[in-house]
Structures are given as structure tokens and as C-alpha cells.
Design a protein around this motif. Structure first.
Motif: not given
Length: 220
Positions: A192-200, A205-220
Motif C-alpha cells: 500500500f502506498a499514497d498517490k505519489g507512487y501511482i504509475g502503470a 513491474l512490481l506485479f511480475l515480482d509478486g507484489i500488488e501495488l495499491i495506491t487508491s481506496i478499494i470500494n467493496i
């Protein structure tokens, strides 16, 4: 407050590390070693600094003068003056950093948080007169505005334990350390990170290394 029965355990861990650190680094030290041995060992200096962070004190000077030198004389009988101790701490930056990297990090459980904070070396009006970090420190911008110095990047787990940290110049983008494999060593799952880390591209790149970068609030 500090548990006195833990001080010996902490000191032994630090002392073993210092012995392992000192032997291979002797040949790389600049200048001639002092002929007069210090009253306090490296292990004692690092241990006291670690105890400060476990003590609940907000001011290190008060902790050292009014707690260590008054209530911990049996554990540290050869304490030096506060000003001298500050000098010793400055010379311990490298071993303390490596100790923190190798012995003090927590374990990733799949949920982590990343952020950066400014390390200001001087006020903006004094940038031109700053000599200590001349040509090293840079000017950057954070959520609190412009500052001159460096950035501390930290990843913690859901328990608040530090998983990784790095220091960069102030003008380095917050996303750049996440492109370094060493900074993300042993990190997996959701980050989890703030909006300063937003970048497609970074997210891919992180997803390929097994990391899911979350930079926004998830609505359930």
C-alpha cells in the motif's frame, strides 16, 4: 520502559555483530586508528542508542544524562560526556546502519506499506551556506513543501515493523527505490502506498515480482 533483563541480551547480539563487522572492514578504514582506546566500546554505544528507541523517551539528551548515567551505571560504568557520546554515535553510523539492515528487520506477511519522509539538513534560506552536505544534499518537494537534504524511504509490515529502508537525495522520485531489487528483497503480496507512487509501468513491474501495488481506496 526498558526491561533491564533484556539489556544483556541486546548487548550480546550487538557485540557479536561488531566483532563480525570489525574484522573484515579494518583494511578499508581511512587514516590511522587512535592509539588511545575509547572509554566506551562500539557495542556499548550502539546498545545505548537502541535502548533509547525502546525507552519511550523523546529526547536523547535527557535519556542519556538523566537515565543512562544515573540509573544504568552498573550496565554502563564507563560512560563519557554527552558531547563525546554524540561524536561516538556519528562514527557508528555505518555499523549501526548495517546492523539495522541485517539484524533488526521484521518479516513480511503479505501486507506492507511504503512511504518516504524528508530529512532536512538546513533551512531553505541557508542552502547556499550549507557546507556539511555541499554537493551531496539536493532540494526536493514533499507533502509539507520544498526542503533541502535527503529522503528516507521505509517499508513496514502490518505490525509496524520495518522491512526495508533506504536514504536517497531529496530530488529522487518516491517510485525510484521500488525499482531497486535490493529495496524490495523479501517483500511480497500487497504493498500500500499514497498517490505519489501511482504509475502503470511501476505497477506492472512490481506485479511480475509478486507484489500488488495499491495506491487508491478499494470500494467493496
Amino acid at each position: 520502559m526498558i526491561c533491564f533483563n533484556k539489556i544483556t541480551d541486546i548487548f550480546c547480539i550487538v557485540d557479536e555483530f561488531c566483532k563480525d563487522f570489525e574484522n573484515p572492514t579494518k583494511s578499508f578504514l581511512l587514516g590511522n586508528p587512535s592509539k588511545r582506546p575509547s572509554r566506551m566500546s562500539k557495542s556499548e554505544v550502539i546498545t545505548i542508542y537502541l535502548l533509547f528507541h525502546l525507552s519511550g523517551f523523546r529526547c536523547f539528551k535527557h535519556f542519556y544524562i538523566y537515565y543512562v548515567q544515573k540509573h544504568m551505571t552498573k550496565e554502563f560504568p564507563n560512560t563519557v560526556s554527552y558531547n563525546r557520546f554524540v561524536e561516538l554515535m556519528q562514527s557508528m553510523i555505518m555499523p549501526m546502519t548495517i546492523f539495522a539492515k541485517t539484524c533488526c528487520l521484521g518479516k513480511c506477511a503479505g501486507i506492507s506499506f511504503v512511504d518516504s519522509t524528508p530529512i532536512q539538513v538546513c533551512k531553505s534560506k541557508r542552502i547556499s551556506r550549507n557546507k556539511v552536505f555541499k554537493n551531496i544534499a539536493t532540494t526536493g518537494k514533499s507533502t509539507i513543501g520544498w526542503f533541502h537534504g535527503f529522503k528516507l524511504h521505509i517499508i513496514i509490515n502490518d505490525k509496524g515493523e520495518i522491512l526495508s529502508f533506504a536514504i536517497t537525495q531529496a530530488n529522487v522520485n518516491d517510485r525510484d527505490p521500488l525499482k531497486n531489487e535490493g529495496f524490495l528483497k523479501n517483500i511480497f503480496g500487497k504493498l500500500f502506498a499514497d498517490k505519489g507512487y501511482i504509475g502503470a509501468k511501476l505497477a506492472e513491474l512490481l506485479f511480475l515480482d509478486g507484489i500488488e501495488l495499491i495506491t487508491s481506496i478499494i470500494n467493496i
